[in-house]
Design a protein around this motif. Sequence first.
Motif, short mmCIF file in Angstrom:
data_model
loop_
_atom_site.label_atom_id
_atom_site.label_comp_id
_atom_site.label_asym_id
_atom_site.label_seq_id
_atom_site.Cartn_x
_atom_site.Cartn_y
_atom_site.Cartn_z
N PRO A 10 0.83 -1.19 0.00
CA PRO A 10 0.00 0.00 0.00
C PRO A 10 0.87 1.25 0.00
CG PRO A 10 -0.85 -1.58 1.58
CD PRO A 10 0.46 -2.13 1.07
N GLY A 11 0.54 2.19 -0.87
CA GLY A 11 1.29 3.44 -0.93
C GLY A 11 2.49 3.41 -1.86
N THR A 32 -8.63 -2.81 -8.54
CA THR A 32 -9.70 -3.38 -7.70
C THR A 32 -10.07 -2.41 -6.57
OG1 THR A 32 -7.95 -4.68 -6.68
CG2 THR A 32 -9.43 -5.84 -8.17
N GLY A 33 -9.08 -1.70 -6.03
CA GLY A 33 -9.37 -0.71 -4.98
C GLY A 33 -10.33 0.35 -5.50
N PHE A 36 -13.82 -1.11 -6.06
CA PHE A 36 -14.52 -1.27 -4.77
C PHE A 36 -14.98 0.08 -4.24
CE2 PHE A 36 -12.35 -5.53 -3.87
CZ PHE A 36 -13.52 -6.24 -3.99
N ARG A 37 -14.10 1.09 -4.32
CA ARG A 37 -14.48 2.41 -3.78
C ARG A 37 -15.66 3.00 -4.54
NH1 ARG A 37 -9.11 2.45 -2.41
NH2 ARG A 37 -8.44 3.01 -4.48
N MET A 54 -13.05 -3.51 3.84
CA MET A 54 -12.25 -2.35 3.43
C MET A 54 -12.08 -1.38 4.58
SD MET A 54 -13.46 -1.62 -0.41
CE MET A 54 -12.20 -0.38 -0.68
N GLY A 57 -9.37 -2.37 6.72
CA GLY A 57 -8.05 -2.56 6.11
C GLY A 57 -7.78 -4.02 5.74
N LEU A 59 -8.52 -7.67 3.54
CA LEU A 59 -8.85 -8.01 2.16
C LEU A 59 -10.30 -8.46 2.07
CD1 LEU A 59 -5.70 -10.00 0.93
CD2 LEU A 59 -6.26 -7.59 0.61
N GLY A 86 -3.66 -4.01 -8.00
CA GLY A 86 -4.36 -4.43 -6.78
C GLY A 86 -4.94 -5.83 -6.89
N ARG A 128 -1.48 11.14 2.13
CA ARG A 128 -2.59 10.98 1.17
C ARG A 128 -3.93 11.04 1.91
NH1 ARG A 128 -2.59 5.53 -2.39
NH2 ARG A 128 -3.66 4.55 -0.66
N ARG A 134 -9.96 8.97 2.02
CA ARG A 134 -9.99 7.52 2.25
C ARG A 134 -9.82 7.23 3.74
NH1 ARG A 134 -6.52 3.97 -1.93
NH2 ARG A 134 -6.72 2.56 -0.16
N ASP A 136 -9.30 4.50 5.16
CA ASP A 136 -8.23 3.54 5.45
C ASP A 136 -6.84 4.17 5.41
OD1 ASP A 136 -8.25 3.82 2.68
OD2 ASP A 136 -7.99 1.68 2.26
N ARG A 146 -3.32 -3.32 6.93
CA ARG A 146 -3.08 -3.52 5.49
C ARG A 146 -1.68 -4.07 5.24
NH1 ARG A 146 -4.69 2.22 4.14
NH2 ARG A 146 -4.05 1.99 1.99
N1 LIG Z 1 -7.42 -8.09 -4.86
C1 LIG Z 1 -8.06 -7.74 -3.73
N2 LIG Z 1 -8.51 -8.70 -2.89
C2 LIG Z 1 -9.16 -8.39 -1.78
N3 LIG Z 1 -9.44 -7.13 -1.40
C3 LIG Z 1 -9.03 -6.13 -2.19
C4 LIG Z 1 -8.33 -6.37 -3.41
N4 LIG Z 1 -8.06 -5.19 -4.01
C5 LIG Z 1 -8.56 -4.23 -3.19
N5 LIG Z 1 -9.15 -4.79 -2.10
C6 LIG Z 1 -9.80 -4.06 -0.97
O1 LIG Z 1 -9.77 -2.65 -1.23
C7 LIG Z 1 -8.92 -1.96 -0.28
C8 LIG Z 1 -8.19 -0.79 -0.96
O2 LIG Z 1 -7.46 -1.27 -2.09
P1 LIG Z 1 -6.27 -0.38 -2.73
O3 LIG Z 1 -6.74 1.00 -3.02
O4 LIG Z 1 -5.67 -1.15 -3.85
O5 LIG Z 1 -5.31 -0.37 -1.46
P2 LIG Z 1 -3.86 0.07 -1.09
O6 LIG Z 1 -3.74 1.57 -1.29
O7 LIG Z 1 -3.84 -0.30 0.35
O8 LIG Z 1 -2.91 -0.71 -1.93
C9 LIG Z 1 -8.03 -3.06 0.30
O9 LIG Z 1 -7.54 -2.73 1.59
C10 LIG Z 1 -9.02 -4.25 0.32
O10 LIG Z 1 -9.95 -4.16 1.38
#
Ligand SMILES: Nc1ncnc2c1ncn2[C@@H]1O[C@H](COP(=O)(O)OP(=O)(O)O)[C@@H](O)[C@H]1O
Length: 190
Positions: A10-11, A32-33, A36-37, A54, A57, A59, A86, A128, A134, A136, A146
């Motif tokens: 992350p980051g 994927t992040g 999801f958002r 999420m 923090g 998965l 992601g 950030r 965000r 998280d 995370r």
């Molecule tokens: N491939 C994945 N499998 C499971 N959960 C995921 C996945 N990608 C994203 N998530 C969920 O979305 C959140 C934020 O994702 P992302 O923005 O990619 O995070 P980060 O900035 O921590 O790398 C993760 O902490 C998790 O809850």
Amino acid sequence: MINIVLFGKPGAGKGTQAEFLKEKYNLTHLSTGDIFRFNLKNDTELGKKARVFMDNGELVPCEVTTAMLIDEVKKHPDTAGFLFDGYPRTLEQAEALDKFLPTIGSSVTATIALEADDEILVARLLERGKTSGRADDQDEEKIRVRYQEYNEKTAPLIGYYKEQNKFHAVNGIGTIEEITERLTSVIDNL
Ligand SMILES: Nc1ncnc2c1ncn2[C@@H]1O[C@H](COP(=O)(O)OP(=O)(O)O)[C@@H](O)[C@H]1O
């Protein structure tokens, strides 16, 4: 078709670099992040399933994430390739991707990791969090979860892709342009 998996803690700067790489190589960027958002914001069924995980923090369960990813891939049948950001984040997801891509006549071309020290990354995330909204990113405890998730579940993917000779790493510390340069030199030499 060229499929690149961007990999990193992350980051590490996956999203920032993905913006440049998708333009340069004409790839479809699937974060994927971000997906999801978007679903969280619009309070969809998928968003409801993902929210608790999420917010903590953690998965999101593999079956939810993989089904979503496959749906997204199928929306782009004519793409020149994908930039996965992601995903995969667990061995189970990596195996699912290796099973799915051949069904569309494709495979993972390469995995590129952006590497940086935890201390620098945590500072970046907190920074950030001040502007991204965000949840998280605003809470050190969630950031810690995370990193734990990354170390336990995502780090083993390095070995998985090394065994397939598909793992590359670049130094993720430097200016955005310098890092883009390092990534493009890996991709251009694939
Ligand atoms: N491939 C994945 N499998 C499971 N959960 C995921 C996945 N990608 C994203 N998530 C969920 O979305 C959140 C934020 O994702 P992302 O923005 O990619 O995070 P980060 O900035 O921590 O790398 C993760 O902490 C998790 O809850």
